[in-house]
Design a protein around this motif. Structure first.
Motif, PDB file in Angstrom:
ATOM      1  N   TRP A 401       8.832  -2.200 -48.088  1.00  0.00           N
ATOM      2  CA  TRP A 401       8.698  -3.449 -47.159  1.00  0.00           C
ATOM      3  C   TRP A 401       8.062  -3.284 -45.725  1.00  0.00           C
ATOM      4  N   GLN A 402       7.042  -4.083 -45.555  1.00  0.00           N
ATOM      5  CA  GLN A 402       6.658  -4.002 -44.234  1.00  0.00           C
ATOM      6  C   GLN A 402       5.942  -5.338 -43.579  1.00  0.00           C
ATOM      7  N   TYR A 403       5.952  -5.600 -42.476  1.00  0.00           N
ATOM      8  CA  TYR A 403       5.451  -6.880 -42.088  1.00  0.00           C
ATOM      9  C   TYR A 403       4.620  -6.315 -40.487  1.00  0.00           C
ATOM     10  N   GLY A 404       3.633  -6.745 -40.518  1.00  0.00           N
ATOM     11  CA  GLY A 404       2.612  -6.756 -39.429  1.00  0.00           C
ATOM     12  C   GLY A 404       1.401  -5.932 -39.616  1.00  0.00           C
ATOM     13  N   LYS A 405       1.162  -5.141 -40.513  1.00  0.00           N
ATOM     14  CA  LYS A 405      -0.066  -4.589 -40.626  1.00  0.00           C
ATOM     15  C   LYS A 405      -1.056  -5.473 -40.761  1.00  0.00           C
ATOM     16  N   GLU A 406      -0.882  -6.659 -41.698  1.00  0.00           N
ATOM     17  CA  GLU A 406      -1.929  -7.392 -41.864  1.00  0.00           C
ATOM     18  C   GLU A 406      -2.439  -8.507 -40.610  1.00  0.00           C
ATOM     19  N   ARG A 407      -1.426  -8.340 -39.580  1.00  0.00           N
ATOM     20  CA  ARG A 407      -1.963  -9.058 -38.299  1.00  0.00           C
ATOM     21  C   ARG A 407      -2.590  -8.206 -37.354  1.00  0.00           C
ATOM     22  N   GLY A 408      -2.737  -7.108 -37.540  1.00  0.00           N
ATOM     23  CA  GLY A 408      -3.597  -6.253 -36.889  1.00  0.00           C
ATOM     24  C   GLY A 408      -3.021  -6.216 -35.287  1.00  0.00           C
ATOM     25  N   ALA A 409      -4.256  -6.062 -34.472  1.00  0.00           N
ATOM     26  CA  ALA A 409      -3.886  -5.956 -33.017  1.00  0.00           C
ATOM     27  C   ALA A 409      -3.072  -7.230 -32.500  1.00  0.00           C
ATOM     28  N   GLU A 410      -3.425  -8.065 -33.263  1.00  0.00           N
ATOM     29  CA  GLU A 410      -2.662  -9.502 -32.734  1.00  0.00           C
ATOM     30  C   GLU A 410      -1.181  -9.281 -32.601  1.00  0.00           C
ATOM     31  N   PHE A 411      -0.623  -8.460 -33.282  1.00  0.00           N
ATOM     32  CA  PHE A 411       0.974  -8.161 -33.419  1.00  0.00           C
ATOM     33  C   PHE A 411       1.156  -6.880 -32.712  1.00  0.00           C
TER      34      PHE A 411
END
Length: 411
Positions: A401-411
């Motif tokens: 699981w991961q969350y954040g990569k898909e948001r790139g520099a925004e996150f």
């Protein structure tokens, strides 16, 4: 240029004197629920707390309700007391506000108390964005502990501060089994943020103990089942920092056990992170005890690794991280990635062992490479939360699981 030194009385001594004063004041006349004695910020450092004190003819239980600015902001709780002499802690007041507190006794008597609080300084930071609901938050608060000149504070669903502390407390804030808090002290032993140790503090602001560590405290602590405390520290005299963990006796403050990362890891290896230097070669920013495996898991930001050590022997069990640049004799401790989607973590924080044995952390992602020619700038990078499943028999690792990569520099 001269240096000005100022002697400051220890906060525990200051609190003892303040407590003695308000108790003497309380004794000067009789107080009932119709005429309660109210002291705001009784222990000097928690301005949104108070004590309400009075005596009854009969023993009673009390229910306290701190009224919110709207109904969803009400805080109701029942102090653990069945007595004639009532000492009721009041939590959850608003700053710069006339707060309404309703006290109901099991004997049927009630009282409404108005408590006016002062406006906080700019060190009480206001949230710039908050997305939650009172149904989700219920009567919980989000506690935030900075390492900058800002107040440690607790915020409700609306982003209103309902508790804050005016000491410059540092690093991890933990609720412990007796209901009190562990948090780093405000007393510096070495720059930029190494403090004397940790305080054991009640929500009312009263500090019961200071656990002082010879090398100072930083980042994280952990309460064991028997009450003893794991505390991250260092041996300052040898010129390195953030590379030791000790276990402290809860009753005496004695150091019972030590885990020194220089015993099991190469210092300042080629496989270090982009922020590593010889002084802060490991940068231990988290500790987690796992009862199932009787092991300790540590996060070493400046080596881009999460390591696991045997609690009893200190033996190194495994390493999660990009093995690039590490010595050949250390490669056996690293896992081999499997699965379709996988990224190593870089300069991570907050490692933890989940109930199923998976490893979770916050992957800050700094540089996202061991090789300078491949370093990523922040604008091309990402941060994320990530969970890894590890197989210690086959030494494989899978990203589940991961969350954040898909948001790139925004996150």
């Amino acid at each position: 240029m001269g240096v000005l030194y100022k002697e400051v009385k220890h906060i525990i001594d200051q609190q003892y004197e303040a407590e003695s004063r308000f108790l003497e004041e309380y004794k000067k006349e009789s107080h009932t629920i119709a005429n309660p004695f109210v002291v705001l910020n009784p222990y000097l450092i928690a301005p949104l707390t108070a004590l309400v004190m009075f005596e009854n003819e009969k023993p009673a239980f009390a229910k306290v309700t701190v009224k919110g600015k709207e109904a969803a902001g009400d805080y109701m709780y029942r102090p653990k007391s069945d007595a004639r002499k009532m000492v009721l802690p009041i939590y959850g007041l608003y700053e710069d506000y006339e707060n309404t507190v309703v006290i109901e006794l099991s004997t049927g008597e009630t009282a409404t108390v108005k408590i006016v609080t002062e406006k906080a300084s700019d060190q009480l930071k206001k949230p710039t964005s908050i997305e939650t609901t009172p149904e989700y938050m219920e009567d919980n608060v989000m506690m935030v502990s900075p390492t900058s000149p800002a107040y440690t504070a607790a915020y409700d669903y609306a982003g209103d501060a309902r508790w804050y502390n005016t000491l410059n407390l540092a690093f991890d804030l933990k609720r412990v089994r007796n209901g009190r808090l562990f948090v780093g002290t405000d007393r510096l032993v070495a720059p930029p943020y190494h403090t004397t140790g940790i305080y054991e503090m009640g929500m009312i602001g009263k500090i019961y103990k200071e656990f002082r560590i010879p090398g100072g405290y930083h980042h994280d602590e952990w309460e064991m089942e028997n009450g003893d405390i794991l505390i991250l520290t260092q041996h300052l005299t040898r010129g390195t920092v953030e590379d030791v963990c000790v276990m402290v006796d809860r009753n005496t403050g004695e150091i019972l056990k030590e885990w020194d990362h220089q015993d099991v890891l190469p210092v300042y290896p080629a496989g270090g992170s982009g922020s590593q230097d010889a002084h802060d070669w490991f940068h231990n920013n988290a500790v987690w005890y796992d009862k199932k495996t009787n092991s300790l898991t540590f996060s070493g930001r400046h080596q881009d690794v999460i390591i696991n050590r045997d609690f009893e022997t200190g033996r190194l069990n495994w390493i999660i991280g990009d093995p690039t640049g590490w010595p050949e004799d250390m490669q056996k401790y690293f896992f081999k990635p499997i699965g379709d989607e996988f990224d190593w973590q870089y300069e991570q924080h907050a490692c933890m062992v989940l109930p199923n044995g998976d490893i979770m952390c916050f992957d800050n992602g700094h540089w996202r490479s061991k090789e300078k020619e491949h370093y990523l700038e922040a604008k091309d990078n990402f941060s994320r939360g990530v969970i890894y499943h590890i197989d210690t028999d086959n030494m494989t690792i899978e990203q589940v699981w991961q969350y954040g990569k898909e948001r790139g520099a925004e996150f």
